[in-house]
Design an enzyme around this catalytic site. Structure first.
Site, PDB file in Angstrom:
ATOM      1  CD  GLU A 136       3.806  -0.209   1.292  1.00  0.00           C
ATOM      2  OE1 GLU A 136       4.499   0.779   0.990  1.00  0.00           O
ATOM      3  OE2 GLU A 136       4.236  -1.368   1.280  1.00  0.00           O
ATOM      4  CB  THR A 179      -2.500  -7.598  -3.290  1.00  0.00           C
ATOM      5  OG1 THR A 179      -1.670  -8.365  -4.174  1.00  0.00           O
ATOM      6  CG2 THR A 179      -3.602  -8.483  -2.752  1.00  0.00           C
ATOM      7  CB  CYS A 180      -3.202  -2.888  -0.715  1.00  0.00           C
ATOM      8  SG  CYS A 180      -2.269  -3.883   0.465  1.00  0.00           S
ATOM      9  CB  THR A 181      -4.468  -0.955  -5.584  1.00  0.00           C
ATOM     10  OG1 THR A 181      -3.435  -0.166  -4.968  1.00  0.00           O
ATOM     11  CG2 THR A 181      -5.282  -0.082  -6.523  1.00  0.00           C
ATOM     12  CB  ALA A 184      -8.692  -0.255  -1.770  1.00  0.00           C
TER      13      ALA A 184
END
Length: 183
Positions: A70, A75-77, A80
């Site tokens: 998402e 964690t995704c940030t 990325a």
């Protein structure tokens, strides 16, 4: 501290030490059945601007195809931003980076702008690409079972063949592990 033991190709048992040093167990059923040296599944999807992105259009390029759960979550940030901060290194090694999540185009556009991400994000709210790559499946976190996306990265060579699969990417050092493994 993180330890990973593979019971078989489809299971990964991860034990993490919590703040008070009690062991918590997370059991992930890895959904993908794709293997390295296998042809990558063809796909076409819409990017953050509504433009079509197709694996066929990337033939002749090395592709880092990373699936993440998402936009704009911690964690995704981290993942990325690691790919953003090391984008020049990845480009120097000839990689084109494409991120895919179940989020829609508008959410991708906001995420991309907020963190100045220099790579394409493909929207897959119907899970068509996600299911082709087998990264959607059951997750079990502290005894709670639910369906979700397994964070996975596929490195695809110039001929469209999967060169490397990262089932548990090191989010804070993902670009570096990609270059070290296949750069």
């Amino acid at each position: 501290m993180r330890m990973c033991e593979y019971a078989d190709e489809q299971k990964c048992l991860i034990q993490e030490t919590t703040k008070n040093d009690k062991r918590q167990t997370i059991n992930l059923s890895m959904a993908t059945t794709l293997k390295e040296r296998q042809k990558a599944p063809a796909f076409t999807g819409k990017d953050q601007n509504g433009n079509n992105v197709s694996l066929a259009d990337l033939k002749g390029q090395k592709v880092v195809l990373y699936f993440y759960p998402e936009d704009d979550t911690p964690t995704c940030t981290v993942q990325a931003c690691n790919l953003r901060d090391n984008h020049a290194l990845l480009k120097q090694h000839g990689f084109t980076v494409i991120g895919i999540s179940p989020d829609d185009e508008a959410k991708h556009q906001k995420f991309r702008e907020k963190y100045s991400l220099p790579f394409t994000l493909v929207a897959d709210p119907q899970h068509k690409i996600i299911e082709k790559y087998g990264v959607w499946g059951e997750k079990n976190l502290y005894g709670r079972k639910y369906m979700g996306l397994h964070r996975t990265t596929f490195v695809i060579n110039e001929d469209g063949v999967i060169q490397k699969i990262f089932l548990k990417p090191r989010n804070k050092a993902h670009a570096e592990e990609i270059v070290k493994a296949v750069g």
